[in-house]
Write a protein that holds these residues in place. Structure first.
Motif, PDB file in Angstrom:
ATOM      1  N   PRO A 226     -55.957  40.938 -18.949  1.00 39.04           N
ATOM      2  CA  PRO A 226     -56.380  39.735 -17.963  1.00 39.04           C
ATOM      3  C   PRO A 226     -57.657  40.008 -17.276  1.00 39.04           C
ATOM      4  CG  PRO A 226     -54.444  41.335 -17.122  1.00 39.04           C
ATOM      5  CD  PRO A 226     -54.764  41.452 -18.655  1.00 39.04           C
ATOM      6  N   VAL A 237     -55.533  33.620 -17.523  1.00 34.79           N
ATOM      7  CA  VAL A 237     -55.729  33.628 -16.112  1.00 34.79           C
ATOM      8  C   VAL A 237     -56.493  32.495 -15.679  1.00 34.79           C
ATOM      9  CG1 VAL A 237     -56.453  35.116 -14.178  1.00 34.79           C
ATOM     10  CG2 VAL A 237     -55.463  36.362 -16.091  1.00 34.79           C
ATOM     11  N   ARG A 241     -54.759  29.150 -13.438  1.00 34.24           N
ATOM     12  CA  ARG A 241     -55.176  28.879 -12.486  1.00 34.24           C
ATOM     13  C   ARG A 241     -55.713  27.411 -12.454  1.00 34.24           C
ATOM     14  NH1 ARG A 241     -58.758  32.434  -8.866  1.00 34.24           N
ATOM     15  NH2 ARG A 241     -60.131  30.923  -9.335  1.00 34.24           N
ATOM     16  N   ARG A 260     -49.198  26.929  -9.321  1.00 34.70           N
ATOM     17  CA  ARG A 260     -49.773  28.330  -9.943  1.00 34.70           C
ATOM     18  C   ARG A 260     -48.934  29.569  -9.973  1.00 34.70           C
ATOM     19  NH1 ARG A 260     -55.201  28.265  -6.315  1.00 34.70           N
ATOM     20  NH2 ARG A 260     -53.589  27.432  -4.930  1.00 34.70           N
ATOM     21  N   ILE A 261     -47.673  29.342  -8.981  1.00 37.78           N
ATOM     22  CA  ILE A 261     -46.808  30.484  -8.901  1.00 37.78           C
ATOM     23  C   ILE A 261     -45.964  30.530 -10.153  1.00 37.78           C
ATOM     24  CG2 ILE A 261     -45.184  28.990  -7.596  1.00 37.78           C
ATOM     25  CD1 ILE A 261     -43.901  31.439  -6.277  1.00 37.78           C
ATOM     26  N   PHE A 264     -48.474  31.838 -13.143  1.00 38.49           N
ATOM     27  CA  PHE A 264     -48.297  33.218 -13.206  1.00 38.49           C
ATOM     28  C   PHE A 264     -47.006  34.079 -13.386  1.00 38.49           C
ATOM     29  CE2 PHE A 264     -52.799  32.306 -11.449  1.00 38.49           C
ATOM     30  CZ  PHE A 264     -53.305  33.098 -12.093  1.00 38.49           C
ATOM     31  N   GLY A 265     -45.785  33.257 -13.116  1.00 34.34           N
ATOM     32  CA  GLY A 265     -44.548  33.947 -13.320  1.00 34.34           C
ATOM     33  C   GLY A 265     -44.599  34.092 -14.987  1.00 34.34           C
ATOM     34  N   LEU A 267     -47.088  33.970 -16.989  1.00 36.86           N
ATOM     35  CA  LEU A 267     -47.813  35.211 -17.541  1.00 36.86           C
ATOM     36  C   LEU A 267     -47.267  36.658 -17.406  1.00 36.86           C
ATOM     37  CD1 LEU A 267     -51.413  34.409 -16.574  1.00 36.86           C
ATOM     38  CD2 LEU A 267     -50.333  33.753 -18.731  1.00 36.86           C
ATOM     39  N   LEU A 268     -46.636  36.727 -16.264  1.00 35.78           N
ATOM     40  CA  LEU A 268     -45.969  38.040 -15.797  1.00 35.78           C
ATOM     41  C   LEU A 268     -44.782  38.450 -16.852  1.00 35.78           C
ATOM     42  CD1 LEU A 268     -46.578  39.792 -13.277  1.00 35.78           C
ATOM     43  CD2 LEU A 268     -44.363  38.810 -12.415  1.00 35.78           C
ATOM     44  N   TYR A 271     -46.372  39.236 -20.410  1.00 36.14           N
ATOM     45  CA  TYR A 271     -46.888  40.755 -20.456  1.00 36.14           C
ATOM     46  C   TYR A 271     -45.739  41.691 -20.570  1.00 36.14           C
ATOM     47  CZ  TYR A 271     -51.704  39.728 -20.131  1.00 36.14           C
ATOM     48  OH  TYR A 271     -53.245  39.532 -20.273  1.00 36.14           O
ATOM     49  N   LEU A 272     -44.525  41.286 -19.715  1.00 37.66           N
ATOM     50  CA  LEU A 272     -43.436  42.405 -19.750  1.00 37.66           C
ATOM     51  C   LEU A 272     -42.830  42.265 -21.074  1.00 37.66           C
ATOM     52  CD1 LEU A 272     -41.710  41.504 -16.451  1.00 37.66           C
ATOM     53  CD2 LEU A 272     -42.554  43.591 -17.302  1.00 37.66           C
TER      54      LEU A 272
END
Lengths: 306, 268
Positions: A226, A237, A241, A260-261, A264-265, A267-268, A271-272
């Protein structure tokens, strides 16, 4: 760098998406998630994977050169190798990223300026300006948008490779030292030269010792992607946004609040899942490599079978 | 303007004391040293408090992960997996937008959207997860003989934990924990690049270094200054953790004491 090209929002995949204001519920969501901008968002996941695919081998090559340099018998080479591996200690890596991306750009332009405009007399650094002749600009002022983007991506890859190369150099340096010394001595007893023992004995054997460190490095590399955003690349990222922000009906067919939350959730979670997948694959690789090795891991496998 | 005057004006700029406007032209070396140093206040603040609070949560999480009870073990495992398995950068963004949404529901969450609290919480949870994993590893490698000896002395429950398990765990984990502390201080530089706004341009060291690099278009001055400050900070961390390490190992004969080995830092 130029601003991003305007993405047309008029192109839609499904027929029903022609008039989004008439839609609701699931069909609205499916139309919303297939707009042109969202396609660019999905493509940026590809950018991240591409970065990983290019950076990993490049960083490994940098690391190999660094480690081989640090072991060299020629003093200046050894100093360069040692400095390279030591320079990452103590300083935040994000500072390296921000530094290299400008420093590399200026270094390239400086070299091109020297070659292409030898009769230029003005100083390059004038106060707060960095001035090179038109022909030395990178990319050239009149080149198309994709060249600008590719150049930005290339700088990012090089920056990642330099920083991670230093990490990899440390791992490989340790792995080279872990190869039993008797192996090297045997090579010398057979009359091999220093170069031959290095390439024929040391390098083939060091990988087993390097793998735990390298797989750790791979996980770290995934988690560093990121940071592409900070280097000015339009990565996930950037798009999260961009797409998540509040949209009013004047500017889009799909108005919504601040989402946005959720982006980004997502994206989280991405990655996990990616780290989990890598963990599983690397675990299997390690199991295969330790099979039959005279290490604690190999011994444990043998006992498990018996 | 003399350098002393600059230090008076900008020395505490990052916490809002002194000159309001940042220098715009004629950047001297003194300007850069002073402002970047001023920004270090925030790096130290974030790192110190996250470490302090994180230490206790990490102990809890480590014990939870080592527990035999399903409902203690699983949440700890998930906590560690989520914070270690995802980039800190994304965690910052996610937390910032989460607090922003919560602020819309209840004004109580107003303070959480500013860096001093919101980013501190993320760093606290993050370091607790990384440290928790380190402590868990240490818990598992406590020599069996130590526990047997504690049992033989009739220690059990809290007394056994407080007098035998916990000190041994800390002693085993300390070298790795020192590295973690250094990484954490480095990770604090991400705060102002990840959503959290630098209110009235009060930022950390990297924020100011980036400001100077953007304004002067010369990265070769501010970033080495920043690097210098961080090397000093890292050495201070190593030094103070080394003192604790000596205290933890004070009962061992001097040749069996574990020396701190500092490994190169790594991004999270």
């Amino acid at each position: 760098m130029l601003p991003p090209p305007p993405y047309s929002t008029g192109i839609t995949i499904f027929e029903i998406c022609a008039d989004p204001s008439q839609l609701n519920g699931f069909s609205w969501l499916s139309c919303y998630l297939t707009t042109g901008k969202h396609m660019a968002f999905y493509q940026s996941f590809g950018t991240v994977l591409l970065l990983l695919a290019i950076t990993a081998p490049t960083a490994l090559a940098f690391g190999f050169m660094g480690a081989a340099g640090a072991r060299s018998r020629i003093a200046p080479l050894r100093w360069i190798g040692k400095t390279y591996t030591a320079v990452v200690r103590g300083v935040p890596d994000i500072a390296f990223f921000l530094f290299f991306v400008i420093a590399l750009d200026q270094a390239f332009e400086y070299v091109r300026h020297r070659i292409k405009c030898p009769d230029w007399t003005d100083a390059i650094r004038q106060g707060s300006d960095f001035i090179v002749c038109q022909a030395a600009k990178l990319p050239l002022g009149n080149s198309p948008q994709w060249i600008h983007e590719t150049y930005g991506f290339f700088l990012a890859v090089l920056t990642f490779a330099i920083v991670f190369g230093a990490f990899a150099a440390n791992v490989l340096f340790g792995a080279m030292r872990a190869v039993p010394h008797g192996q090297m001595e045997t090579g010398e007893a057979y009359g091999m030269s220093h170069r031959q023992t290095f390439w024929r004995i040391l390098v083939p054997q060091m990988w087993v010792y390097a793998l735990p460190g390298l797989s750790n490095l791979w996980m770290v590399l995934i988690k560093a992607t990121p940071l592409l955003f900070l280097l000015g690349v339009e990565d996930i990222v950037y798009w999260a946004r961009e797409l998540g922000g509040t949209k009013t009906p004047q500017f889009t067919d799909y108005p919504h609040g601040d989402w946005r939350i959720w982006y980004f959730g997502a994206l989280l979670v991405f990655y996990l899942l990616f780290t989990k997948l890598s963990e599983v694959v690397l675990e299997r690789l390690m199991t295969r490599l330790t099979h039959g090795q005279a290490t604690t891991g190999g011994e444990a496998q043998r006992k498990g079978l018996a | 303007m003399s350098c002393v005057q600059t230090i008076m004006d900008y020395g505490l700029r990052s916490v809002g004391i002194g000159e309001r406007l940042l220098p715009r032209t004629d950047f001297t070396l003194c300007h850069q040293f002073t402002l970047i140093g001023s920004g270090m206040i925030w790096n130290i603040y974030f790192g110190l408090f996250a470490l302090l609070f994180g230490f206790f949560l990490a102990t809890t999480v480590a014990l939870g992960k080592g527990s035999r009870h399903f409902w203690l073990r699983k949440p700890s495992e998930w906590f560690i997996f989520i914070f270690r398995g995802s980039p800190l950068f994304i965690q910052f963004f996610f937390a910032y937008f989460l607090f922003l949404s919560l602020k819309g529901v209840n004004p109580m969450f107003d303070a959480f959207t500013s860096a001093w609290l919101g980013a501190l919480i993320v760093l606290f949870l993050n370091t607790a997860a990384y440290t928790g994993e380190i402590f868990y590893g240490a818990l598992r490698s406590i020599p069996k003989g130590d526990i047997d000896a504690a049992d033989a002395f009739g220690l059990s429950g809290w007394a056994r934990f407080r007098r035998v398990i916990w000190p041994t765990m800390l002693r085993l984990a300390w070298p790795a924990y020192t590295n973690e502390a250094i990484f954490l201080f480095h990770a604090t530089t991400l705060v102002y690049f990840s959503g959290f706004p630098a209110w009235q341009q009060r930022g950390d060291a990297l924020y100011y270094a980036n400001y100077f690099a953007d304004k002067t278009f010369n990265p070769f001055v501010p970033y080495p200054i920043l690097a210098g400050y961080f090397i000093i900070l890292s050495l201070t961390v190593i030094g103070s953790f080394g003192l604790v390490n000596r205290y933890l190992n004070r009962h061992l004969p001097s040749d069996r004491r574990v020396k701190l080995k500092i490994r190169p830092q790594i991004i999270r």
